[in-house]
Design a protein around this motif. Structure first.
Motif, mmCIF file in Angstrom:
data_model
loop_
_atom_site.group_PDB
_atom_site.id
_atom_site.type_symbol
_atom_site.label_atom_id
_atom_site.label_comp_id
_atom_site.label_asym_id
_atom_site.label_seq_id
_atom_site.Cartn_x
_atom_site.Cartn_y
_atom_site.Cartn_z
ATOM 1 N N GLU A 3 -32.581 -28.618 -2.183
ATOM 2 C CA GLU A 3 -32.381 -28.731 -0.736
ATOM 3 C C GLU A 3 -30.970 -28.253 -0.349
ATOM 4 O OE1 GLU A 3 -31.610 -32.403 2.197
ATOM 5 O OE2 GLU A 3 -33.498 -32.521 1.089
ATOM 6 N N THR A 4 -29.988 -28.613 -1.144
ATOM 7 C CA THR A 4 -28.606 -28.194 -0.886
ATOM 8 C C THR A 4 -28.486 -26.678 -0.998
ATOM 9 O OG1 THR A 4 -27.713 -30.289 -1.659
ATOM 10 C CG2 THR A 4 -26.217 -28.401 -1.689
ATOM 11 N N ARG A 5 -29.057 -26.121 -2.045
ATOM 12 C CA ARG A 5 -29.004 -24.663 -2.245
ATOM 13 C C ARG A 5 -29.658 -23.940 -1.078
ATOM 14 N NH1 ARG A 5 -31.308 -20.075 -4.632
ATOM 15 N NH2 ARG A 5 -29.902 -19.036 -6.094
ATOM 16 N N GLU A 6 -30.830 -24.416 -0.660
ATOM 17 C CA GLU A 6 -31.547 -23.787 0.451
ATOM 18 C C GLU A 6 -30.768 -23.902 1.759
ATOM 19 O OE1 GLU A 6 -34.297 -21.785 0.645
ATOM 20 O OE2 GLU A 6 -33.982 -21.788 -1.522
ATOM 21 N N ALA A 7 -30.131 -25.038 1.986
ATOM 22 C CA ALA A 7 -29.326 -25.210 3.201
ATOM 23 C C ALA A 7 -28.167 -24.212 3.226
ATOM 24 C CB ALA A 7 -28.807 -26.638 3.301
ATOM 25 N N LEU A 8 -27.524 -24.019 2.090
ATOM 26 C CA LEU A 8 -26.427 -23.055 2.003
ATOM 27 C C LEU A 8 -26.927 -21.629 2.227
ATOM 28 C CD1 LEU A 8 -24.574 -24.680 -1.005
ATOM 29 C CD2 LEU A 8 -23.580 -24.330 1.281
ATOM 30 N N LEU A 9 -28.045 -21.277 1.593
ATOM 31 C CA LEU A 9 -28.602 -19.931 1.761
ATOM 32 C C LEU A 9 -29.020 -19.674 3.208
ATOM 33 C CD1 LEU A 9 -30.715 -19.654 -1.503
ATOM 34 C CD2 LEU A 9 -28.634 -18.368 -0.951
ATOM 35 N N GLU A 10 -29.630 -20.656 3.821
ATOM 36 C CA GLU A 10 -30.044 -20.517 5.216
ATOM 37 C C GLU A 10 -28.827 -20.326 6.121
ATOM 38 O OE1 GLU A 10 -32.145 -23.356 8.512
ATOM 39 O OE2 GLU A 10 -33.083 -23.278 6.524
ATOM 40 N N ALA A 11 -27.789 -21.101 5.877
ATOM 41 C CA ALA A 11 -26.562 -20.960 6.668
ATOM 42 C C ALA A 11 -25.941 -19.579 6.455
ATOM 43 C CB ALA A 11 -25.561 -22.059 6.287
ATOM 44 N N GLY A 12 -25.900 -19.125 5.220
ATOM 45 C CA GLY A 12 -25.359 -17.801 4.941
ATOM 46 C C GLY A 12 -26.162 -16.712 5.616
ATOM 47 N N GLU A 13 -27.476 -16.792 5.519
ATOM 48 C CA GLU A 13 -28.337 -15.792 6.153
ATOM 49 C C GLU A 13 -28.061 -15.726 7.652
ATOM 50 O OE1 GLU A 13 -33.078 -15.023 6.999
ATOM 51 O OE2 GLU A 13 -32.513 -16.366 5.374
ATOM 52 N N GLU A 14 -28.001 -16.866 8.291
ATOM 53 C CA GLU A 14 -27.764 -16.925 9.735
ATOM 54 C C GLU A 14 -26.381 -16.376 10.099
ATOM 55 O OE1 GLU A 14 -26.882 -20.356 12.985
ATOM 56 O OE2 GLU A 14 -28.543 -20.738 11.599
ATOM 57 N N LEU A 15 -25.357 -16.819 9.388
ATOM 58 C CA LEU A 15 -23.996 -16.399 9.718
ATOM 59 C C LEU A 15 -23.741 -14.936 9.385
ATOM 60 C CD1 LEU A 15 -21.988 -19.600 8.746
ATOM 61 C CD2 LEU A 15 -22.550 -18.773 11.035
ATOM 62 N N PHE A 16 -24.277 -14.436 8.274
ATOM 63 C CA PHE A 16 -24.113 -13.021 7.946
ATOM 64 C C PHE A 16 -24.775 -12.150 9.020
ATOM 65 C CE2 PHE A 16 -23.868 -14.196 3.195
ATOM 66 C CZ PHE A 16 -22.488 -14.285 3.234
ATOM 67 N N ALA A 17 -25.957 -12.553 9.475
ATOM 68 C CA ALA A 17 -26.661 -11.790 10.510
ATOM 69 C C ALA A 17 -25.868 -11.782 11.816
ATOM 70 C CB ALA A 17 -28.055 -12.359 10.738
ATOM 71 N N ARG A 18 -25.228 -12.903 12.112
ATOM 72 C CA ARG A 18 -24.502 -13.031 13.380
ATOM 73 C C ARG A 18 -23.081 -12.470 13.330
ATOM 74 N NH1 ARG A 18 -24.938 -18.703 14.880
ATOM 75 N NH2 ARG A 18 -22.881 -19.016 14.022
ATOM 76 N N GLU A 19 -22.414 -12.593 12.164
ATOM 77 C CA GLU A 19 -21.000 -12.234 12.079
ATOM 78 C C GLU A 19 -20.703 -11.090 11.103
ATOM 79 O OE1 GLU A 19 -18.590 -15.720 11.319
ATOM 80 O OE2 GLU A 19 -19.936 -16.960 12.543
ATOM 81 N N GLY A 20 -21.713 -10.581 10.412
ATOM 82 C CA GLY A 20 -21.487 -9.548 9.409
ATOM 83 C C GLY A 20 -21.153 -10.171 8.064
ATOM 84 N N LEU A 21 -21.071 -9.344 7.031
ATOM 85 C CA LEU A 21 -20.854 -9.866 5.676
ATOM 86 C C LEU A 21 -19.475 -10.477 5.477
ATOM 87 C CD1 LEU A 21 -22.538 -7.279 3.303
ATOM 88 C CD2 LEU A 21 -23.413 -9.445 4.149
ATOM 89 N N ASP A 22 -18.479 -9.918 6.122
ATOM 90 C CA ASP A 22 -17.117 -10.399 5.903
ATOM 91 C C ASP A 22 -16.669 -11.399 6.960
ATOM 92 O OD1 ASP A 22 -16.863 -8.769 3.621
ATOM 93 O OD2 ASP A 22 -16.331 -7.047 4.867
ATOM 94 N N GLY A 23 -17.510 -11.654 7.955
ATOM 95 C CA GLY A 23 -17.131 -12.535 9.058
ATOM 96 C C GLY A 23 -17.021 -14.000 8.705
ATOM 97 N N PRO A 24 -18.077 -14.607 8.220
ATOM 98 C CA PRO A 24 -18.012 -16.053 8.011
ATOM 99 C C PRO A 24 -17.206 -16.428 6.764
ATOM 100 C CG PRO A 24 -20.183 -15.248 7.404
ATOM 101 C CD PRO A 24 -19.409 -14.075 7.969
ATOM 102 N N SER A 25 -16.370 -17.424 6.919
ATOM 103 C CA SER A 25 -15.626 -17.944 5.776
ATOM 104 C C SER A 25 -16.528 -18.850 4.959
ATOM 105 C CB SER A 25 -14.405 -18.732 6.259
ATOM 106 O OG SER A 25 -14.843 -19.916 6.927
ATOM 107 N N LEU A 26 -16.106 -19.126 3.755
ATOM 108 C CA LEU A 26 -16.850 -20.063 2.917
ATOM 109 C C LEU A 26 -16.897 -21.431 3.584
ATOM 110 C CD1 LEU A 26 -18.380 -20.620 0.344
ATOM 111 C CD2 LEU A 26 -16.209 -20.929 -0.834
#
Length: 193
Positions: A3-26
């Motif tokens: 569940e933790t892994r999926e939550a992180l992946l989902e957040a990454g997918e959303e933020l990368f789509a919205r801010e680009g690959l280098d936009g969102p910080s860890l």
């Protein structure tokens, strides 16, 4: 744990789509997932491993949707229709959200072996599946039989990657539907009679 892994992946997918690959910080990714940096590092060695996992999470379902599940080749025409439809709806991974550009992905591949390997793996998978669709069309007499199916699939994927760059990075006009019809016309078996 999953569940933790999926939550992180989902957040990454959303933020990368919205801010680009280098936009969102860890930190932003962890905050969006409501997880800690420690939880991130339990599941991912580093940001590159995380990006490769996000690519897998997004890329494989897209390939299944457009080219059919592995081992079940769609018709070439149906694959083209599904791809054009996904692009038009904005569900194509490199257009969803609008911030992720092909050039960012190529830059990430240039600096990271895990990212490059995952992207190359997705492209290779697409070539195999598209090659199977071309072989099927050749066997049914709907596509030219005088060209190698894998070479043709490789060329089509290269054209798609180039078209992405033209549209997204260079902002050049290109009608994907028209381009797809042109590609199918070039591949079509000559009419007899």
């Amino acid at each position: 744990m999953q569940e933790t892994r999926e939550a992180l992946l989902e957040a990454g997918e959303e933020l990368f789509a919205r801010e680009g690959l280098d936009g969102p910080s860890l930190d932003a990714i962890c905050e969006r997932a409501k997880k800690t940096r420690g939880a991130f590092y339990v599941h991912f060695q580093d940001r590159d491993a995380f990006l490769a996992a996000v690519m897998e999470r997004v890329g494989m379902p897209f390939l299944d949707a457009v080219l059919g599940p592995r081992g079940e080749a769609l018709s070439l025409e149906e694959a083209a229709r599904r791809f054009v439809e996904a692009f038009a709806k904005g569900s194509y991974p490199l257009t969803k959200g609008g911030a992720l550009r092909p050039s960012q992905l190529i830059d990430a591949c240039a600096r990271s072996s895990p990212v490059r390997d995952r992207y190359a793996g997705l492209i290779e998978d697409a070539i195999v599946r598209l090659g199977a669709a071309i072989e099927q069309a050749q066997g049914e007499g709907r596509a030219r039989g005088d060209v190698d199916a894998r070479d043709t699939a490789t060329l089509l994927l290269a054209a798609i990657l180039g078209a992405q760059t033209m549209l997204v990075d260079l902002k050049l006009p290109l009608a994907f539907g028209d381009a797809a019809r042109a590609a199918l016309t070039l591949l079509a078996a000559p009419r007899r009679g």
